[in-house]
Design a protein around this motif. Structure first.
Motif, short mmCIF file in Angstrom:
data_model
loop_
_atom_site.label_atom_id
_atom_site.label_comp_id
_atom_site.label_asym_id
_atom_site.label_seq_id
_atom_site.Cartn_x
_atom_site.Cartn_y
_atom_site.Cartn_z
N ASN A 160 0.86 -1.20 0.00
CA ASN A 160 0.00 0.00 0.00
C ASN A 160 0.89 1.23 0.00
O ASN A 160 1.10 1.85 1.06
CB ASN A 160 -0.92 0.01 1.22
CG ASN A 160 -1.92 -1.12 1.22
OD1 ASN A 160 -2.85 -1.13 0.42
ND2 ASN A 160 -1.73 -2.08 2.13
N ASP B 279 -2.27 9.04 2.14
CA ASP B 279 -2.74 7.80 1.53
C ASP B 279 -2.98 8.05 0.06
O ASP B 279 -3.81 8.88 -0.32
CB ASP B 279 -4.03 7.35 2.22
CG ASP B 279 -4.53 6.02 1.67
OD1 ASP B 279 -3.77 5.38 0.90
OD2 ASP B 279 -5.65 5.60 2.03
N GLN C 199 -4.13 5.80 -2.01
CA GLN C 199 -5.26 4.96 -2.41
C GLN C 199 -4.91 4.04 -3.58
O GLN C 199 -5.70 3.84 -4.49
CB GLN C 199 -6.47 5.84 -2.77
CG GLN C 199 -7.02 6.61 -1.58
CD GLN C 199 -8.26 7.40 -1.92
OE1 GLN C 199 -8.30 8.11 -2.94
NE2 GLN C 199 -9.28 7.32 -1.08
N THR D 1 -7.30 1.51 -5.15
CA THR D 1 -7.96 0.58 -4.23
C THR D 1 -9.47 0.67 -4.40
O THR D 1 -9.99 1.57 -5.08
CB THR D 1 -7.58 0.90 -2.78
OG1 THR D 1 -8.05 2.24 -2.48
CG2 THR D 1 -6.08 0.84 -2.57
N PHE E 274 -10.85 3.93 -3.31
CA PHE E 274 -10.79 5.02 -4.28
C PHE E 274 -12.07 5.05 -5.12
O PHE E 274 -12.63 6.11 -5.39
CB PHE E 274 -9.57 4.82 -5.19
CG PHE E 274 -9.49 5.79 -6.33
CD1 PHE E 274 -8.95 7.06 -6.17
CD2 PHE E 274 -9.96 5.43 -7.60
CE1 PHE E 274 -8.88 7.94 -7.24
CE2 PHE E 274 -9.90 6.31 -8.66
CZ PHE E 274 -9.35 7.57 -8.48
N ASP F 282 -14.94 6.60 -3.14
CA ASP F 282 -14.68 7.93 -2.54
C ASP F 282 -15.44 8.99 -3.35
O ASP F 282 -15.22 9.15 -4.56
CB ASP F 282 -13.19 8.21 -2.54
CG ASP F 282 -12.83 9.42 -1.69
OD1 ASP F 282 -13.74 10.19 -1.35
OD2 ASP F 282 -11.64 9.59 -1.38
#
Length: 856
Positions: free
Chosen positions: A261, A269, A271, A561, A564, A567
């Motif tokens: 990650n 982050d 993502q 991810t 994402f 979001d």
């Protein structure tokens, strides 16, 4: 029996390492003499077998002596202490009065006869001591009856003589069986036998002694040979360590959060997630399993087990066990040599047999000869009595009557018979009494087993509780009574307690600590797949792993991810036709755009069959609307210079491209490397093989041990890298894996025969073979054979009945002579009373001047 049972008590005294030699020159000499005595004593094996077979009825004879029931054993079972046993024996003696009287009656009779003789002997010289004197008329018929009584006495004497010689023969035969069995016992105990299988105490103790010395001596052939083979095969260990560490490094990098990650240097982050890292997890596990379960791993495990066994700590522990294990055997050897040594080492037993044989023959011959002489005197006396006297005149008749030989022969016969009667009755009675406890002991020995020992130990004052008692009872059951297997093994009967308090037999202890791990290690070598080629690269797991790494670019698998895609701050980017194209297969969207510039299709990656769209594909689609012309840092990442004229999807696109740029350019990935001994960065793919020496250089291995016993390790260095460096690092993992596997294969080819054949043979010769020989050869079936033949068949069922028969013969002989003496006394009294009364009549009727000389 006591020898076999008490030998186990020595096990508790087992100490550590500083032990003296387990066998001595005297032991060896005794074993040689035992073999010679065995040949001499057991030459007539057929005769001995006949004696043993003939003694089978001895048990019934002994039971008859005890009145049909072993009351002594019954009292012993019912007693809780020696004192109570004594009390019960006295209490229960009343019902056996008949048996006691039967056994002791000859002794009582001997003293009664002695008293009677002492009372009657005065009558031979003093007429006043003769009671009931009167003249008795005895005809020829009555005299003949006296003769028949004397002949009947002869028949009893002859019968007793035959009985005595039969008893003597039995007794001596029993001693012969004892001497033969004792010689066999000591010879078998010390030197071993084939049937039943027993390796022998001296070979056992010598093997234990040699094994202990070899284990404790660092310069012994065991240590020297095996350590040489261990050093010779070190290449397979170093190759396996390197290959294992490379796979471990690869797996750790795939599981590293910075790679799995990736996040920005500022901790934001991004993502995105490395999906190939996840897909490689299972192939890496399969590759590790292949490396740890193949032929090469089995060879390494076998070598490691051998190395562990010859290490000082394990050798010392095993040596302590080897020193402790033979303690009961040494105790058994000492007791055997103490008890049976004199029989073998000197002529003491032969002298005892000879003296016993001679004494019994002399006793029987003297008493029998005396009895026969007494009988001859009696029969002569009777015959003379039957003859009528010659009568010339009145005076001659009286003189002849006064001087007749029959009276004096009878007097001589009964007067001297006490010299035969009393010894025969007294000695025979003593022997009969002695057979009672002997019979009780023998019948008890015949019934000996673990349960009986448990029942009678309180009455004997023995403590056979706890572990020692369990072992004694097990030995009694298996080695003496023969209630266990055909040829039980002492190593299965003697046990210790492990750290958890559970019982562990000596066999289990040796097998668990030494034999089982070695056998298991080499069995894995035999069963390992892959043969002896060591070609791990061609195994499915390794081939799949290296193919996935070499055929796929890891940056193509760094994708947004699932968070994402859900979001809301990226909603416009993900739903606007300007930044997505549902007509493409698969549909184009930012959430499926990888971190690689160009598109890539996965190769050999399970569950990843679709196209992985690159950054350039998304940019080309956006160019149709936004004209993304602002290149970031010379990469394939472009942004839209001015999003004011466009909707929110434009600014979100620029933010998304900034993330891609960070993923491409920042050094937050982990590309850990190995170090050499000097601390320099080192890569296993660059190692070089010296064909002359067979050693590798630049292989990143560090020896933390010694030259003689190296311990190979690797040392990692943490290293950060960019995505392009990370992608190259992962791609080169296939090379690293193949290079190290080639080294493993080369080491397998070089060491396989050494480990699987030579090392195994050395372990068999130095350690496994001796231990297995000890474990399999320490049987105790020969003890049961000796116990049955020598103690029961030889002593109890042959010698004791023979002894009883001798006692009975003596008693019968004493009674026979007593019978003849009684007849003699009666004949003498009849004759002497008649003579004296006739003499008195004559003296009254004839004047003294007319009496012939000699009649005064």
């Amino acid at each position: 029996a006591g020898i076999a049972l008490s030998a186990v008590t020595g096990f508790a005294a087992a100490t550590g390492s500083d032990t003296p030699a387990m066998i001595t020159a005297e032991d060896v000499a005794l074993a040689e003499k035992a073999a010679e005595k065995k040949e001499a004593y057991c030459a007539d094996s057929a005769g001995i077998d006949m004696v043993v077979e003939g003694g089978k009825d001895g048990r019934e004879t002994l039971l008859d002596v005890l009145g049909g029931d072993n009351f002594v054993l019954d009292d012993l079972k019912a007693s809780s202490s020696p004192e109570e046993f004594s009390e019960k024996l006295n209490e229960n003696a009343a019902p056996d009065v008949a048996m006691v009287l039967t056994s002791g009656l000859p002794i009582i009779l001997s003293f009664f006869v002695l008293i009677c003789w002492c009372s009657c002997c005065w009558s031979a010289c003093c007429r006043c001591c003769r009671c009931c004197e009167k003249r008795r008329k005895v005809g020829c018929m009555c005299k003949s009856l006296f003769g028949l009584c004397i002949i009947a006495g002869l028949a009893l004497i002859i019968y007793s003589l035959m009985l005595s010689f039969g008893g003597h023969s039995k007794f001596v035969d029993g001693l012969h069986v004892i001497s033969c069995s004792s010689a066999e016992m000591i010879s078998t105990s010390l030197s071993g036998s084939e049937d039943p299988r027993f390796i022998g105490l001296l070979p056992v103790l010598e093997t234990f002694d040699n094994l202990s010395s070899n284990l404790r001596n660092n310069e012994s052939s065991l240590v020297r040979d095996l350590e040489g083979l261990v050093r010779e095969t070190d290449t397979i260990v170093s190759a396996t360590v390197l290959s294992t560490e490379v796979l471990a490094l690869f797996a750790d990098m795939m599981a590293e959060p910075a790679n799995l990650n990736p996040g920005s240097s500022a901790g934001r982050d991004l993502q995105h997630r490395c999906t190939l890292c996840e897909h490689l997890n299972e192939p890496l596990l399969d590759a590790k399993d292949t490396l740890s379960s193949g032929f090469q791993a089995a060879l390494v495990d076998a070598r490691a087990e051998v190395d562990k066994q010859i290490g000082w700590e394990r050798r010392s522990d095993l040596a302590d066990q080897v020193d402790a294990a033979p303690e009961p055997l040494k105790e058994l050897k000492e007791q055997l040599t103490t008890v049976f040594g004199p029989i073998i080492d000197s002529d003491g037993f032969e002298q005892f047999k000879s003296h016993t044989d001679t004494s019994l023959i002399v006793l029987a011959s003297v008493l029998s000869g005396s009895a026969f002489i007494y009988w001859l005197v009696s029969i002569v006396s009777c015959c003379c009595w039957l003859l009528p006297p010659k009568r010339s005149d009145e005076f001659a008749e009286v003189v002849t009557l006064h001087r007749r030989p029959p009276a004096w022969c009878s007097l001589c016969g009964w007067y001297c018979s006490i010299c035969c009667i009393w010894p025969a009755l007294f000695v025979g009675g003593l022997c009969l009494v002695a057979t009672v406890p002997l019979s009780a002991v023998c019948l008890t020995l015949d019934a000996v087993d673990g349960d009986l020992l448990d029942q009678i130990s309180p009455g004997l004052g023995l403590n056979i509780t706890g572990d020692q008692g369990d072992q004694i009872k097990a030995i009694a059951d298996n080695c003496i009574a023969g209630n266990g297997p055909e040829n039980p093994n002492l190593m299965d009967l003697i046990f210790v307690r492990n750290e958890t308090g559970d019982k562990v037999t000596l066999r289990e202890q040796f097998e668990r600590t030494a034999l089982a791990p070695i056998d298991a290690a080499f069995e894995r070598v035999d069963a390992a797949e892959g043969g002896s080629s060591g070609d791990l690269k061609s195994t499915p797991a390794m081939a799949k792993l290296t193919a996935m790494v070499s055929s796929n670019d890891i940056d193509a698998f760094i994708l947004p991810t699932s968070a994402f895609g859900s979001d809301t701050s990226w909603q416009a980017l993900l739903t606007s036709p300007s930044t997505s194209d549902t007509a493409m297969v698969p549909p184009l969207s930012a959430k499926v755009t990888s971190t690689k510039c160009a598109d890539r299709r996965p190769v050999g990656v399970d569950g990843a069959d679709g196209m992985l769209y690159g950054i350039e594909t998304l940019r080309d689609h956006v160019d149709e609307t936004f004209s993304a012309t602002l290149q970031l840092g010379g990469t394939c990442v472009y942004q839209v210079p001015d999003c004011a004229a466009h909707g929110p999807e434009c600014s979100q696109f620029n933010d998304f491209m900034e993330i891609k740029y960070d993923l491409l350019m920042e050094r937050f990935y982990r590309c850990d490397v190995l170090e050499d001994e000097a601390g320099r960065e080192c890569d296993p793919k660059d190692m070089v093989l010296d064909p002359n020496s067979g050693t590798y250089s630049s292989d990143c291995l560090i020896n933390q041990g010694s030259l003689e016993r190296p311990t190979w390790v690797v040392r990692r260095r943490q290293k950060n890298c960019t995505l392009s460096e990370f992608a190259e690092y992962i791609t080169q993992m296939a090379t690293r894996i193949n290079v190290t596997l080639d080294r493993v294969g080369e080491s397998v080819n070089r060491t396989a025969t050494t480990i699987s054949v030579r090392m195994r043979s050395a372990m068999e010769y130095h350690l496994v073979g001796p231990l297995e020989s000890l474990l399999d050869g320490l049987s105790c079936g020969f003890i049961a054979n000796f116990y049955q033949r020598a103690v029961l068949d030889g002593f109890c069922f042959t010698s004791v009945p023979g002894f009883l028969q001798l006692a009975q013969a003596l008693v019968i002989m004493g009674i026979a002579v007593l019978w003849v003496a009684s007849v003699d006394y009666i004949m003498w009294r009849v004759q002497v009373d008649n003579i004296h009364l006739e003499m008195e009549v004559y003296l009254v009727s004839v004047p003294s001047k007319k009496r012939p000389s000699g009649t005064e």
